[in-house]
Structures are given as C-alpha cells and as structure tokens.
Design a protein around this motif. Structure first.
Motif, PDB file in Angstrom:
ATOM      1  N   UNK A   1       0.815  -1.203   0.000  1.00  0.00           N
ATOM      2  CA  UNK A   1       0.000   0.000   0.000  1.00  0.00           C
ATOM      3  C   UNK A   1       0.848   1.252   0.000  1.00  0.00           C
ATOM      4  N   UNK A   2       0.177   2.385   0.189  1.00  0.00           N
ATOM      5  CA  UNK A   2       0.847   3.682   0.237  1.00  0.00           C
ATOM      6  C   UNK A   2       0.339   4.553   1.381  1.00  0.00           C
ATOM      7  N   UNK A   3      -0.566   4.030   2.218  1.00  0.00           N
ATOM      8  CA  UNK A   3      -1.142   4.826   3.303  1.00  0.00           C
ATOM      9  C   UNK A   3      -0.342   4.599   4.587  1.00  0.00           C
ATOM     10  N   UNK A   4      -0.002   5.699   5.252  1.00  0.00           N
ATOM     11  CA  UNK A   4       0.779   5.684   6.492  1.00  0.00           C
ATOM     12  C   UNK A   4      -0.020   6.399   7.573  1.00  0.00           C
ATOM     13  N   UNK A   5      -0.020   5.839   8.794  1.00  0.00           N
ATOM     14  CA  UNK A   5      -0.744   6.441   9.915  1.00  0.00           C
ATOM     15  C   UNK A   5       0.236   6.928  10.978  1.00  0.00           C
ATOM     16  N   UNK A   6      -0.118   8.026  11.629  1.00  0.00           N
ATOM     17  CA  UNK A   6       0.763   8.665  12.607  1.00  0.00           C
ATOM     18  C   UNK A   6       0.515   8.092  14.004  1.00  0.00           C
ATOM     19  N   UNK A   7       1.599   7.683  14.663  1.00  0.00           N
ATOM     20  CA  UNK A   7       1.535   7.107  16.008  1.00  0.00           C
ATOM     21  C   UNK A   7       2.518   7.822  16.919  1.00  0.00           C
ATOM     22  N   UNK A   8       2.360   7.587  18.219  1.00  0.00           N
ATOM     23  CA  UNK A   8       3.313   8.087  19.196  1.00  0.00           C
ATOM     24  C   UNK A   8       4.458   7.088  19.299  1.00  0.00           C
ATOM     25  N   UNK A   9       5.660   7.585  19.414  1.00  0.00           N
ATOM     26  CA  UNK A   9       6.838   6.729  19.468  1.00  0.00           C
ATOM     27  C   UNK A   9       7.377   6.620  20.887  1.00  0.00           C
ATOM     28  N   UNK A  10       7.843   5.454  21.259  1.00  0.00           N
ATOM     29  CA  UNK A  10       8.485   5.265  22.560  1.00  0.00           C
ATOM     30  C   UNK A  10       9.812   6.015  22.614  1.00  0.00           C
ATOM     31  N   UNK A  11      10.331   6.416  21.454  1.00  0.00           N
ATOM     32  CA  UNK A  11      11.586   7.169  21.392  1.00  0.00           C
ATOM     33  C   UNK A  11      11.343   8.672  21.523  1.00  0.00           C
ATOM     34  N   UNK A  12      10.086   9.064  21.711  1.00  0.00           N
ATOM     35  CA  UNK A  12       9.733  10.468  21.835  1.00  0.00           C
ATOM     36  C   UNK A  12       9.128  10.998  20.549  1.00  0.00           C
ATOM     37  N   UNK A  13       8.198  11.893  20.678  1.00  0.00           N
ATOM     38  CA  UNK A  13       7.545  12.472  19.515  1.00  0.00           C
ATOM     39  C   UNK A  13       6.645  11.477  18.806  1.00  0.00           C
ATOM     40  N   UNK A  14       6.484  11.681  17.523  1.00  0.00           N
ATOM     41  CA  UNK A  14       5.607  10.812  16.752  1.00  0.00           C
ATOM     42  C   UNK A  14       6.373  10.203  15.592  1.00  0.00           C
ATOM     43  N   UNK A  15       5.715   9.273  14.912  1.00  0.00           N
ATOM     44  CA  UNK A  15       6.295   8.627  13.744  1.00  0.00           C
ATOM     45  C   UNK A  15       5.186   8.061  12.884  1.00  0.00           C
ATOM     46  N   UNK A  16       5.564   7.384  11.818  1.00  0.00           N
ATOM     47  CA  UNK A  16       4.614   6.887  10.832  1.00  0.00           C
ATOM     48  C   UNK A  16       4.738   5.386  10.661  1.00  0.00           C
ATOM     49  N   UNK A  17       3.589   4.706  10.547  1.00  0.00           N
ATOM     50  CA  UNK A  17       3.538   3.254  10.376  1.00  0.00           C
ATOM     51  C   UNK A  17       2.753   2.941   9.110  1.00  0.00           C
ATOM     52  N   UNK A  18       3.279   2.021   8.306  1.00  0.00           N
ATOM     53  CA  UNK A  18       2.577   1.573   7.111  1.00  0.00           C
ATOM     54  C   UNK A  18       1.273   0.889   7.522  1.00  0.00           C
ATOM     55  N   UNK A  19       0.174   1.299   6.930  1.00  0.00           N
ATOM     56  CA  UNK A  19      -1.160   0.848   7.323  1.00  0.00           C
ATOM     57  C   UNK A  19      -1.284  -0.666   7.380  1.00  0.00           C
ATOM     58  N   UNK A  20      -0.785  -1.381   6.367  1.00  0.00           N
ATOM     59  CA  UNK A  20      -0.993  -2.825   6.314  1.00  0.00           C
ATOM     60  C   UNK A  20       0.044  -3.637   7.090  1.00  0.00           C
ATOM     61  N   UNK A  21       1.016  -2.960   7.698  1.00  0.00           N
ATOM     62  CA  UNK A  21       2.043  -3.686   8.459  1.00  0.00           C
ATOM     63  C   UNK A  21       1.677  -3.852   9.915  1.00  0.00           C
ATOM     64  N   UNK A  22       0.501  -3.405  10.307  1.00  0.00           N
ATOM     65  CA  UNK A  22       0.043  -3.517  11.696  1.00  0.00           C
ATOM     66  C   UNK A  22      -1.458  -3.762  11.713  1.00  0.00           C
ATOM     67  N   UNK A  23      -1.958  -4.141  12.874  1.00  0.00           N
ATOM     68  CA  UNK A  23      -3.396  -4.244  13.096  1.00  0.00           C
ATOM     69  C   UNK A  23      -3.807  -2.967  13.810  1.00  0.00           C
ATOM     70  N   UNK A  24      -4.885  -2.334  13.341  1.00  0.00           N
ATOM     71  CA  UNK A  24      -5.331  -1.034  13.864  1.00  0.00           C
ATOM     72  C   UNK A  24      -6.682  -1.170  14.520  1.00  0.00           C
ATOM     73  N   UNK A  25      -6.928  -0.372  15.529  1.00  0.00           N
ATOM     74  CA  UNK A  25      -8.248  -0.368  16.141  1.00  0.00           C
ATOM     75  C   UNK A  25      -8.286   0.432  17.426  1.00  0.00           C
ATOM     76  N   UNK A  26      -9.415   0.319  18.084  1.00  0.00           N
ATOM     77  CA  UNK A  26      -9.623   1.013  19.349  1.00  0.00           C
ATOM     78  C   UNK A  26      -8.817   0.363  20.452  1.00  0.00           C
ATOM     79  N   UNK A  27      -8.331   1.175  21.348  1.00  0.00           N
ATOM     80  CA  UNK A  27      -7.585   0.690  22.491  1.00  0.00           C
ATOM     81  C   UNK A  27      -8.544   0.282  23.590  1.00  0.00           C
ATOM     82  N   UNK A  28      -9.531   1.099  23.819  1.00  0.00           N
ATOM     83  CA  UNK A  28     -10.460   0.849  24.940  1.00  0.00           C
ATOM     84  C   UNK A  28     -11.829   0.476  24.435  1.00  0.00           C
TER      85      UNK A  28
END
Length: 126
Positions: free
Chosen positions: A99-126
């Motif tokens: 794919x070509x879609x990237x989603x923005x997440x918080x990084x454990x290294x500080x600040x934010x970063x980008x994750x390829x949409x299909x390389x992870x499972x996405x959803x609600x936390x709570x």
C-alpha cells in the motif's frame, strides 16, 4: 495480542482523560495523561506475530525511528487514528498486501512517527 490486551498492558482506562502530549513514557503510557485515554483512542499492534517499523516520515525513504515487536503497542496521535498521509509504497512481507497509506503514532523514542497501514493491526484501544 488483542487491542484489549494492549489496553491492559498500558493501564488505559476507557473514557477518562485526554491525550494531548506527543510522547509515551518508558512504561508505554501516554505522557501527561497518567496512562489514561479517551474511549475512542486507537493504535497499532503487530499483525500475525510480525514486527513493524515506526519511521520519521510517511515512506520507506524515511529513517526507522524504532521497531515495534509482538506484544507491544503504539497509540495513534489522535482519536480514531485519523492522521494519515499517502506516502511511498511498501510491502510488509510476502503474502501481505502492499500500500501507500501511512498512519501517525506516538513513538516510545519520543515524539511521533509513521507506520505503514498494512504492516500492523489497527483499532480502538479501549
């Protein structure tokens, strides 16, 4: 790991507090929220026991900021994981969609970063 298990791991309580900071602490909690987030907060967990990379920008041409391994979790920067960009194309691993879609997440290294949409499972936390 399910998102509900990730919720327990993070100590996140549904419907309490907000998450306005863009870092997470060493325990995986959103800094400045004492580990609580709104019920519609979303995030990414490794898919099918595969790790994924958090990059400095929305593309494989950007540096890897960190690698998230199975059993870990990264929250999105906004409720519903609605910050995304079309970036460079990627293939996570053989047999997984590219794919070509990237989603923005918080990084454990500080600040934010980008994750390829299909390389992870996405959803609600709570």
């Amino acid at each position: 790991m399910t998102l509900f298990a990730a919720t327990a791991l993070l100590g996140v309580a549904a419907g309490v507090g907000t998450a306005s900071a863009d870092t997470i602490d060493g325990m995986g909690r959103i800094a400045g929220t004492e580990g609580v987030a709104p019920a519609d907060w979303g995030g990414a967990v490794p898919f099918d026991n595969h790790s994924f990379n958090v990059r400095t920008g929305p593309g494989t041409n950007y540096a890897v900021k960190e690698t998230v391994r199975p059993g870990d979790f990264r929250p999105c920067t906004t409720a519903g994981c609605d910050v995304y960009k079309t970036g460079s194309s990627y293939t996570c691993w053989p047999g997984r969609p590219s794919g070509k879609v990237w989603l923005k997440v918080l990084s454990a290294k500080g600040g934010s970063g980008w994750v390829a949409q299909y390389c992870a499972t996405w959803g609600r936390v709570a």
